[in-house]
Design a protein around this motif. Structure first.
Motif, short mmCIF file in Angstrom:
data_model
loop_
_atom_site.label_atom_id
_atom_site.label_comp_id
_atom_site.label_asym_id
_atom_site.label_seq_id
_atom_site.Cartn_x
_atom_site.Cartn_y
_atom_site.Cartn_z
N ASP A 143 3.98 -2.61 -1.18
CA ASP A 143 3.12 -3.31 -2.14
C ASP A 143 3.91 -4.35 -2.92
N ASP A 171 1.02 -3.74 2.52
CA ASP A 171 0.64 -4.73 1.50
C ASP A 171 1.84 -5.66 1.28
N TYR A 174 -0.10 -10.43 -0.33
CA TYR A 174 -1.35 -10.50 -1.10
C TYR A 174 -1.86 -11.91 -1.09
N HIS A 206 -4.30 -5.08 2.48
CA HIS A 206 -4.31 -6.53 2.22
C HIS A 206 -3.85 -7.33 3.43
N GLN A 285 0.50 3.11 5.06
CA GLN A 285 0.12 2.59 3.76
C GLN A 285 -0.58 3.59 2.85
N ASP A 323 0.25 1.76 -1.46
CA ASP A 323 -1.13 1.64 -1.93
C ASP A 323 -1.28 1.91 -3.42
N HIS A 325 0.35 1.61 -6.81
CA HIS A 325 1.47 0.76 -7.24
C HIS A 325 2.32 1.48 -8.28
FE LIG Z 1 -1.31 -2.61 -2.70
#
Ligand SMILES: [Fe+2]
Length: 514
Positions: A143, A171, A174, A206, A285, A323, A325
């Motif tokens: 992320d 992720d 983004y 994402h 994820q 996933d 954060h």
């Molecule tokens: Fe995320």
């Protein structure tokens, strides 16, 4: 030097593709020096092979020259793919990819990038080290790609590390995983690290937002052995040292499993059944067990329904996800419930790579959680694995060491009658299980050692010679005959376990230690 190459290529007709060794000469087409858009990044590195990719603004003949001694005496011409604005939304670029084979394990290589016969990138950062034996270190983060100040802080901290490889829990780009976002918030942030350390990613939700993960699939060159062709690049496995890594895709392939059309879980089952490594590390994820705003996502529910039963069955020790954060670590989990230390899977959520932080909620499975930006540094030393969650300032959220003891699942006895090479009745005791030996070792001598990597087998208190040891199998030598009940004990640096068996009176299968 360059002039020599041109002359050689003119006389040889140029176009030498994939030539390794001292006869390598870089193909030469025109005198244009290209703009390198995406710096070189190492992919799919193993003990003996690896892939390097980069992109250039202009076309032409690209190549990579490499050696262990900076003589750059070997070279491979790149396979080039043109990416047009209609596909990427960016100015036209050319993706260059070289596959390197016949490398030496555990060896440092240096490389430079050549284009149209001229060196366009060189320097000490351009290197890779193939997988070898013994202890190693890997980083994990997730992320990350939101272009926040925190992403830069985490990226800068990771740059000071010297890992052997890096995992990404998804992720990466983004908000939508576009070509432009991957370039701007992934490759531009980590290029110094990526030029010398292989990264093994998994896709996040994402990353799926553009054409079902389309840009991701074009950029990463990942292992695809045994993966069904429609899923190439989405999930895969590989070995490094004594760890078997599995990268899953908790997006479309998991939804496909739920629809009854996907093969990923079937593939996972076969993949885990076939490894003999001590450690099994899986990452994807969506965390099966974590708290926070995403704890009730459909993907996490599907992961609990379809993935975690397989992880339980094959004794996966660690799972990394993102996933959420933040940082979270569960107690050891088996069958959805907390169990004793080293008796289940530890689920680590490492979604603090840079994106805006999320809160965590109280949860009976949570051993530790903190809403903080961080990355993981994981060190594997034989039968011990230490995972550290590290904030960008270098301080540790926590450090956890796993040391799972041996597990016996089955015993098998086989016999060999006296012969000219084996004058006494010999037999073997095969022990199947998990976490039996840190490394795989075979000894086919007449007197094998009775201790390997700290692994010892006792039969009624006496040590047996060990012909073969690995994470999931031990083959011990039985000499002379005997019958009756016997106790088999396996001891490793992490502890011991034992089981009772019965040696029948049948001459073909009755042995004990003399
Ligand atoms: Fe995320």
């Amino acid at each position: 030097m360059l002039q020599d190459r041109r002359d050689f290529l003119r006389s040889a007709g140029a176009g030498a593709l994939g030539v390794a060794g001292s006869l390598w000469r870089s193909p030469f087409a025109a005198a244009q020096i290209p703009t390198v858009v995406r710096s070189p990044y190492i992919q799919n590195l193993s003990r003996t092979a690896g892939t390097v990719l980069w992109t250039t603004r202009e076309g032409g003949v690209a190549a990579l020259e490499y050696s262990t001694d900076r003589s750059f005496s070997s070279g491979v011409t790149a396979r080039t793919r043109e990416f047009l604005p209609a596909e990427t939304g960016m100015a036209t670029y050319y993706q260059q990819e070289v596959r390197l084979n016949d490398l030496l394990p555990g060896t440092q290589y240096y490389y430079r990038v050549v284009h149209n016969g001229k060196t366009v990138l060189a320097g000490d950062d351009l290197s890779w080290r193939t997988a070898g034996s013994g202890p190693f270190t890997f980083l994990v983060f997730g992320d990350s790609g939101q272009a926040t100040p925190a992403q830069l802080r985490v990226a800068t901290a990771m740059l000071l590390e010297k890992p052997d490889l890096v995992l990404h829990t998804g992720d990466i780009a983004y908000a939508s995983g576009t070509f432009e976002e991957f370039q701007r918030v992934f490759f531009n942030y980590y290029k110094e690290m990526l030029s010398r350390v292989p990264i093994f990613p998994c896709p996040g939700n994402h990353d799926y937002a553009t054409r079902s993960c389309g840009p991701y699939l074009t950029m990463y060159s990942l292992p695809f052995a045994d993966v069904p062709p429609p899923d190439f690049g989405r999930y895969y496995s590989f070995d490094w040292g004594n760890v078997h890594f599995v990268s899953l895709d908790s997006n479309k392939p998991l939804a496909d499993v739920d629809r009854g059309t996907g093969k990923m879980v079937e593939w996972l089952e076969t993949d885990l059944a076939n490894t003999r490594k001590f450690w099994k590390v899986v990452y994807f994820q969506h965390p099966p067990y974590s708290t926070g705003p995403n704890e009730n996502t459909p993907e996490s529910a599907l992961a609990r329904r379809y993935i975690t039963p397989v992880l339980d069955r094959y004794g996966v020790q660690v799972v990394f996800s993102g996933d959420e954060h933040n940082y979270q670590r569960t107690l050891p989990v088996f069958g959805g419930a907390a169990v004793a230390a080293d008796a289940g899977t530890v689920y680590v959520t490492t979604g603090g790579g840079g994106a805006d932080l999320y809160n965590t909620n109280p949860n009976p499975l949570a051993a530790m959680s903190e809403s903080a930006h961080h990355y993981m540094r994981v060190t594997v030393q034989g039968t011990k694995l230490t995972a550290r969650a590290i904030r960008p300032d270098g301080s540790e959220i926590e450090a956890v060491t796993l040391a799972p003891p041996p597990v016996i699942s089955d015993l098998r006895v086989a016999s060999a009658a006296p012969s000219s090479t084996t004058p006494v009745h010999r037999g073997t005791l095969t022990i199947l299980g998990r976490q039996l030996s840190a490394y795989e070792v075979t000894d086919s001598s007449y007197f094998p050692p009775n201790e390997v990597n700290g692994t010892v087998v006792h039969l009624d208190g006496r040590r047996l010679p060990l012909m073969y040891v690995s994470g999931d199998t031990i083959v011990a030598l039985l000499r002379a005959t005997g019958r009756g009940q016997a106790t088999v004990r396996v001891t490793t640096p992490n502890g011991w376990t034992e089981t009772t068996t019965y040696f029948s009176s049948s001459p073909a299968a009755s042995f004990a230690v003399r």
